[in-house]
Design a protein around this motif. Structure first.
Motif, PDB file in Angstrom:
ATOM      1  N   VAL A 130       1.281   1.550 -10.219  1.00  0.00           N
ATOM      2  CA  VAL A 130       2.143   0.404 -10.548  1.00  0.00           C
ATOM      3  C   VAL A 130       2.065   0.157 -12.046  1.00  0.00           C
ATOM      4  O   VAL A 130       1.036  -0.281 -12.566  1.00  0.00           O
ATOM      5  N   LEU A 131       3.163   0.433 -12.738  1.00  0.00           N
ATOM      6  CA  LEU A 131       3.170   0.297 -14.193  1.00  0.00           C
ATOM      7  C   LEU A 131       3.526  -1.115 -14.646  1.00  0.00           C
ATOM      8  O   LEU A 131       3.109  -1.551 -15.704  1.00  0.00           O
ATOM      9  N   MET A 132       4.325  -1.809 -13.843  1.00  0.00           N
ATOM     10  CA  MET A 132       4.812  -3.129 -14.244  1.00  0.00           C
ATOM     11  C   MET A 132       4.705  -4.093 -13.060  1.00  0.00           C
ATOM     12  O   MET A 132       4.916  -3.702 -11.919  1.00  0.00           O
ATOM     13  N   VAL A 133       4.396  -5.348 -13.356  1.00  0.00           N
ATOM     14  CA  VAL A 133       4.271  -6.377 -12.314  1.00  0.00           C
ATOM     15  C   VAL A 133       5.158  -7.559 -12.714  1.00  0.00           C
ATOM     16  O   VAL A 133       4.802  -8.325 -13.612  1.00  0.00           O
ATOM     17  N   PRO A 134       6.306  -7.722 -12.089  1.00  0.00           N
ATOM     18  CA  PRO A 134       7.225  -8.787 -12.517  1.00  0.00           C
ATOM     19  C   PRO A 134       6.771 -10.185 -12.120  1.00  0.00           C
ATOM     20  O   PRO A 134       6.365 -10.418 -10.982  1.00  0.00           O
ATOM     21  N   TYR A 135       6.826 -11.090 -13.075  1.00  0.00           N
ATOM     22  CA  TYR A 135       6.551 -12.512 -12.855  1.00  0.00           C
ATOM     23  C   TYR A 135       7.777 -13.308 -13.323  1.00  0.00           C
ATOM     24  O   TYR A 135       8.604 -12.812 -14.098  1.00  0.00           O
ATOM     25  N   VAL A 136       7.859 -14.557 -12.873  1.00  0.00           N
ATOM     26  CA  VAL A 136       8.899 -15.455 -13.345  1.00  0.00           C
ATOM     27  C   VAL A 136       8.237 -16.727 -13.865  1.00  0.00           C
ATOM     28  O   VAL A 136       7.247 -17.206 -13.282  1.00  0.00           O
ATOM     29  N   ALA A 137       8.742 -17.246 -14.975  1.00  0.00           N
ATOM     30  CA  ALA A 137       8.166 -18.458 -15.570  1.00  0.00           C
ATOM     31  C   ALA A 137       8.586 -19.688 -14.759  1.00  0.00           C
ATOM     32  O   ALA A 137       9.773 -19.951 -14.586  1.00  0.00           O
ATOM     33  N   LYS A 138       7.600 -20.439 -14.263  1.00  0.00           N
ATOM     34  CA  LYS A 138       7.876 -21.662 -13.508  1.00  0.00           C
ATOM     35  C   LYS A 138       8.251 -22.811 -14.443  1.00  0.00           C
ATOM     36  O   LYS A 138       8.889 -23.773 -14.033  1.00  0.00           O
ATOM     37  N   LYS A 139       7.815 -22.685 -15.679  1.00  0.00           N
ATOM     38  CA  LYS A 139       8.150 -23.659 -16.714  1.00  0.00           C
ATOM     39  C   LYS A 139       8.020 -22.940 -18.049  1.00  0.00           C
ATOM     40  O   LYS A 139       7.589 -21.790 -18.104  1.00  0.00           O
ATOM     41  N   ASP A 140       8.422 -23.586 -19.113  1.00  0.00           N
ATOM     42  CA  ASP A 140       8.305 -22.959 -20.430  1.00  0.00           C
ATOM     43  C   ASP A 140       6.869 -22.497 -20.653  1.00  0.00           C
ATOM     44  O   ASP A 140       5.913 -23.269 -20.472  1.00  0.00           O
ATOM     45  N   PHE A 141       6.710 -21.235 -21.036  1.00  0.00           N
ATOM     46  CA  PHE A 141       5.395 -20.609 -21.114  1.00  0.00           C
ATOM     47  C   PHE A 141       5.135 -20.166 -22.562  1.00  0.00           C
ATOM     48  O   PHE A 141       5.691 -19.176 -23.028  1.00  0.00           O
ATOM     49  N   PRO A 142       4.269 -20.898 -23.299  1.00  0.00           N
ATOM     50  CA  PRO A 142       3.937 -20.496 -24.676  1.00  0.00           C
ATOM     51  C   PRO A 142       3.039 -19.263 -24.663  1.00  0.00           C
ATOM     52  O   PRO A 142       1.814 -19.350 -24.780  1.00  0.00           O
ATOM     53  N   ILE A 143       3.656 -18.110 -24.533  1.00  0.00           N
ATOM     54  CA  ILE A 143       2.909 -16.877 -24.309  1.00  0.00           C
ATOM     55  C   ILE A 143       2.168 -16.429 -25.575  1.00  0.00           C
ATOM     56  O   ILE A 143       1.172 -15.716 -25.505  1.00  0.00           O
ATOM     57  N   SER A 148       0.798  -1.226   0.000  1.00  0.00           N
ATOM     58  CA  SER A 148       0.000   0.000   0.000  1.00  0.00           C
ATOM     59  C   SER A 148       0.827   1.271   0.000  1.00  0.00           C
ATOM     60  O   SER A 148       0.423   2.285  -0.598  1.00  0.00           O
ATOM     61  N   GLN A 149       1.980   1.268   0.646  1.00  0.00           N
ATOM     62  CA  GLN A 149       2.682   2.512   0.922  1.00  0.00           C
ATOM     63  C   GLN A 149       3.038   3.303  -0.329  1.00  0.00           C
ATOM     64  O   GLN A 149       2.648   4.455  -0.485  1.00  0.00           O
ATOM     65  N   ASP A 150       3.784   2.702  -1.233  1.00  0.00           N
ATOM     66  CA  ASP A 150       4.214   3.441  -2.420  1.00  0.00           C
ATOM     67  C   ASP A 150       3.052   3.734  -3.355  1.00  0.00           C
ATOM     68  O   ASP A 150       2.976   4.813  -3.951  1.00  0.00           O
ATOM     69  N   ALA A 151       2.132   2.778  -3.480  1.00  0.00           N
ATOM     70  CA  ALA A 151       1.017   2.961  -4.416  1.00  0.00           C
ATOM     71  C   ALA A 151       0.082   4.076  -3.967  1.00  0.00           C
ATOM     72  O   ALA A 151      -0.301   4.941  -4.765  1.00  0.00           O
ATOM     73  N   THR A 152      -0.319   4.069  -2.694  1.00  0.00           N
ATOM     74  CA  THR A 152      -1.235   5.120  -2.236  1.00  0.00           C
ATOM     75  C   THR A 152      -0.531   6.469  -2.142  1.00  0.00           C
ATOM     76  O   THR A 152      -1.158   7.512  -2.341  1.00  0.00           O
ATOM     77  N   SER A 153       0.769   6.463  -1.858  1.00  0.00           N
ATOM     78  CA  SER A 153       1.519   7.721  -1.839  1.00  0.00           C
ATOM     79  C   SER A 153       1.531   8.360  -3.227  1.00  0.00           C
ATOM     80  O   SER A 153       1.344   9.573  -3.377  1.00  0.00           O
ATOM     81  N   SER A 154       1.750   7.544  -4.238  1.00  0.00           N
ATOM     82  CA  SER A 154       1.711   8.020  -5.617  1.00  0.00           C
ATOM     83  C   SER A 154       0.330   8.566  -5.960  1.00  0.00           C
ATOM     84  O   SER A 154       0.193   9.685  -6.466  1.00  0.00           O
ATOM     85  N   ALA A 155      -0.698   7.789  -5.668  1.00  0.00           N
ATOM     86  CA  ALA A 155      -2.066   8.194  -6.012  1.00  0.00           C
ATOM     87  C   ALA A 155      -2.452   9.489  -5.308  1.00  0.00           C
ATOM     88  O   ALA A 155      -3.066  10.380  -5.916  1.00  0.00           O
ATOM     89  N   ALA A 156      -2.113   9.609  -4.026  1.00  0.00           N
ATOM     90  CA  ALA A 156      -2.465  10.818  -3.282  1.00  0.00           C
ATOM     91  C   ALA A 156      -1.763  12.045  -3.850  1.00  0.00           C
ATOM     92  O   ALA A 156      -2.354  13.124  -3.962  1.00  0.00           O
ATOM     93  N   THR A 157      -0.493  11.897  -4.221  1.00  0.00           N
ATOM     94  CA  THR A 157       0.261  13.025  -4.771  1.00  0.00           C
ATOM     95  C   THR A 157      -0.380  13.540  -6.050  1.00  0.00           C
ATOM     96  O   THR A 157      -0.636  14.741  -6.208  1.00  0.00           O
ATOM     97  N   TRP A 158      -0.676  12.635  -6.976  1.00  0.00           N
ATOM     98  CA  TRP A 158      -1.323  13.039  -8.230  1.00  0.00           C
ATOM     99  C   TRP A 158      -2.730  13.567  -7.981  1.00  0.00           C
ATOM    100  O   TRP A 158      -3.183  14.505  -8.655  1.00  0.00           O
ATOM    101  N   PHE A 196       9.802   5.927  -8.501  1.00  0.00           N
ATOM    102  CA  PHE A 196      10.414   5.513  -7.244  1.00  0.00           C
ATOM    103  C   PHE A 196       9.503   4.414  -6.699  1.00  0.00           C
ATOM    104  O   PHE A 196       8.609   4.662  -5.903  1.00  0.00           O
ATOM    105  N   ALA A 197       9.712   3.200  -7.225  1.00  0.00           N
ATOM    106  CA  ALA A 197       8.806   2.058  -7.021  1.00  0.00           C
ATOM    107  C   ALA A 197       7.489   2.296  -7.763  1.00  0.00           C
ATOM    108  O   ALA A 197       7.042   1.468  -8.545  1.00  0.00           O
ATOM    109  N   THR A 198       6.855   3.451  -7.485  1.00  0.00           N
ATOM    110  CA  THR A 198       5.659   3.855  -8.224  1.00  0.00           C
ATOM    111  C   THR A 198       5.959   5.190  -8.901  1.00  0.00           C
ATOM    112  O   THR A 198       7.108   5.626  -8.931  1.00  0.00           O
ATOM    113  N   ILE A 199       4.947   5.844  -9.458  1.00  0.00           N
ATOM    114  CA  ILE A 199       5.219   7.051 -10.249  1.00  0.00           C
ATOM    115  C   ILE A 199       4.831   8.321  -9.489  1.00  0.00           C
ATOM    116  O   ILE A 199       3.836   8.356  -8.762  1.00  0.00           O
ATOM    117  N   PHE A 200       5.641   9.368  -9.683  1.00  0.00           N
ATOM    118  CA  PHE A 200       5.423  10.658  -9.045  1.00  0.00           C
ATOM    119  C   PHE A 200       5.781  11.763 -10.029  1.00  0.00           C
ATOM    120  O   PHE A 200       6.570  11.556 -10.958  1.00  0.00           O
TER     121      PHE A 200
END
Length: 420
Positions: free
Chosen positions: A292-305, A226-236, A402-406
Motif C-alpha cells: 500500500v503506497l498511499m492511504v487516503p484521508y479527508v480533512a474533517k476541518k481545516d488542518f494546519p498541516i 488483506s486480499q490485495d495487500a497479501t497478494s502483492s506481498a506474496a507475488t514479490w 492494481f489497488a496494490t503493487i505488482f
C-alpha cells in the motif's frame, strides 16, 4: 509528515472512493470515526492475540498444502514453460484469508467463487470510476460480487453461532468473535437475572450483541484489507526468493530445522516465531515493496498541516509510506533488498518510526501481526515443498498498480516438487 497525518484523528479520517460505502455497507465499522471507532475496535483486538492466531494456523496450512501441489501441476500442464502466477497468488491468498476468517463453514466451491470474483470488487474501487452503480459497469459487477460475499459470510456466522453455543472449539476468527459475544451475553443475562457470577469469568472487553450482518460486514472488511495487500506481498516474495537463492536457502534451512524436516507436519506459533530469518525476509520485503503506497484521508476541518499550508475542510490529504521506507538516514542502501538489516542489523530499532507499512495512529492495521506470520508461513512451507524459478522479462522490475503493487509481467514462474 505521513506520521503527522496518521496521528491526527481530530483533523482527518480515512476515506475511500465514493462507491465504497455502497459495496462495504454504509454502516460498516471502517467508516466509523472517533469514540465509535475506538469502541468497535476494542471488541476486535482479542481476535489477533498470539493464542487466537495459533487457532487459525491449521486452516492456513491446509490451503498451502493443496495449492502448492497445484503450482507443480500448473507447470506440468504448461509443458514446463513459465506461467504468470500473479492471478494464482491472488487466489491462494484469498483462500487463506477465507479459511482464517470463516473457517470451514464456507464450502470449497464458495471459496473458489469468491477468489475468482474478488478482482471485480478491486476494480470497482479504483480511483477513476463511476461514483454511482450503473448496470454492467465495474461498480455494478463489484456490487454483485460484494453482495455474494456478504451473503456467504452471513450464512457462516449463523453456523458459527450454533456451534459456539454448543461448546465447539475455535477454528477461525469468526468463531473467536462469536464465542466472545456469547460469553458477554451470558454475563450480562446473569447480572440482569440476579444470578451469581462467581463461576463466570467476566469477558474483557464486554461485548454487545452483533447481528449476523454486522459480523459479516466486518469480516468482509478484513478480506478487503488483506486480499490485495497479501497478494502483492506474496507475488514479490516468490519472485525475489527465486532471484536470491542465498536468501531462499537460508529460509529453507531455518524451516527444516524448526519443523524437523517435515513440511506437512502442523506448525505451531512457537515454531513460527522461532524462524527469525524467515520473518526478517518478510519484514524487509514489506519495506522494499510496500503493498500500500498511499492511504487516503479527508480533512474533517481545516488542518494546519505545516506552518505554510492549511488543508481546507473536505479536501483529501494522502500520505505515502514509500519515502519513510526508503529513508537513507535509516536504511543503508535503501533500494537494495537486504533481510540482514532486520536479522542482525539495527533497522528494527533505528527505523521504528519509519516502518509505516501498516499505518499508524487509531486506524493502524489491526491484522499486522497476522499478516506477517501468514507470509512467513507461506514462504517457509513453500521452501520445503517446492523448487521454483523466476523467468525475468523486461517488465519484471517494473511496477503496476492494481489497488496494490505488482510486477508488470505478472511474475512468470515454473515450479517443481522438492525431493527431500
Amino acid at each position: 509528515m505521513a506520521r503527522k497525518i496518521f496521528n491526527s484523528p481530530s483533523f482527518v479520517k480515512p476515506t475511500v472512493v465514493d462507491v465504497a460505502p455502497k459495496l462495504l455497507g454504509h454502516d460498516n465499522w471502517v467508516f466509523l470515526d472517533g469514540k465509535a471507532h475506538v469502541d468497535f475496535r476494542k471488541g476486535l483486538n482479542s481476535l489477533f492475540t498470539k493464542q487466537a492466531l495459533e487457532c487459525y494456523l491449521p486452516g492456513q496450512d491446509d490451503v498451502y498444502n493443496r495449492y502448492f501441489k497445484d503450482f507443480v501441476a500448473i507447470t506440468k500442464e504448461a509443458g514446463g514453460k513459465p506461467v504468470p502466477f500473479m492471478a494464482m497468488f491472488r487466489e491462494v491468498m484469498c483462500a487463506v484469508s477465507l479459511r482464517s476468517f470463516v473457517g470451514h463453514y464456507i464450502s470449497d466451491e464458495a471459496v473458489k467463487k469468491i477468489a475468482d470474483d474478488y478482482y471485480l470488487i478491486t476494480e470497482a474501487l479504483e480511483l477513476v470510476n463511476f461514483p454511482i452503480i450503473l448496470p454492467y459497469t465495474k461498480t455494478w459487477y463489484g456490487k454483485k460480487a460484494a453482495d455474494m460475499v456478504l451473503d456467504e459470510f452471513a450464512k457462516c456466522v449463523a453456523k458459527s453461532k450454533v456451534r459456539m453455543a454448543a461448546g465447539g472449539d475455535v477454528t477461525c476468527i469468526m468463531d473467536a468473535w462469536v464465542k466472545s459475544i456469547l460469553e458477554s451475553k451470558r454475563w450480562r443475562e446473569a447480572g440482569e437475572e440476579g444470578i451469581a457470577t462467581n463461576n463466570l469469568e467476566k469477558p474483557v472487553p464486554l461485548l454487545r450483541d452483533f447481528t449476523d450482518m454486522e459480523i459479516s460486514q466486518t469480516l468482509f472488511t478484513f478480506l478487503f484489507a488483506s486480499q490485495d495487500a497479501t497478494s502483492s506481498a506474496a507475488t514479490w516474495l516468490f519472485q525475489i526468493a527465486a532471484q536470491r537463492p542465498d536468501v531462499l536457502d537460508r529460509i529453507r534451512e531455518e524451516n527444516i530445522k524448526a519443523r524437523d524436516g517435515d513440511a506437512m507436519a502442523p506448525v505451531n506459533m512457537d515454531q513460527l516465531e522461532s524462524m527469525k530469518y524467515t520473518r526478517a525476509v518478510v519484514r524487509e520485503l514489506l519495506r522494499y515493496r510496500p503493498p500500500v503506497l498511499m492511504v487516503p484521508y479527508v480533512a474533517k476541518k481545516d488542518f494546519p498541516i505545516s506552518k505554510d499550508y492549511t488543508v481546507p475542510k473536505g479536501a483529501m490529504v494522502i500520505p505515502t509510506t514509500y519515502m519513510a521506507l526508503r529513508d537513507p538516514e535509516v536504511y543503508t542502501n535503501p533500494d537494495e533488498f537486504d533481510p540482514e538489516r532486520y536479522f542482525s542489523g539495527d533497522a528494527e530499532e533505528k527505523g521504528a518510526k519509519n516502518y509505516l507499512v501498516f499505518g499508524l495512529g487509531p486506524h493502524y492495521c489491526i491484522g499486522q501481526t497476522y499478516a506477517q506470520l501468514n507470509l512467513a508461513l507461506c514462504i517457509g512451507k513453500a521452501s520445503m515443498m517446492l523448487n521454483w524459478e523466476h523467468h525475468p522479462t523486461p517488465l519484471s522490475e517494473e511496477i503496476k498498480v492494481f489497488a496494490t503493487i505488482f510486477p508488470k509481467d505478472d511474475c512468470p514462474l515454473t515450479f517443481e516438487e522438492r525431493k527431500n
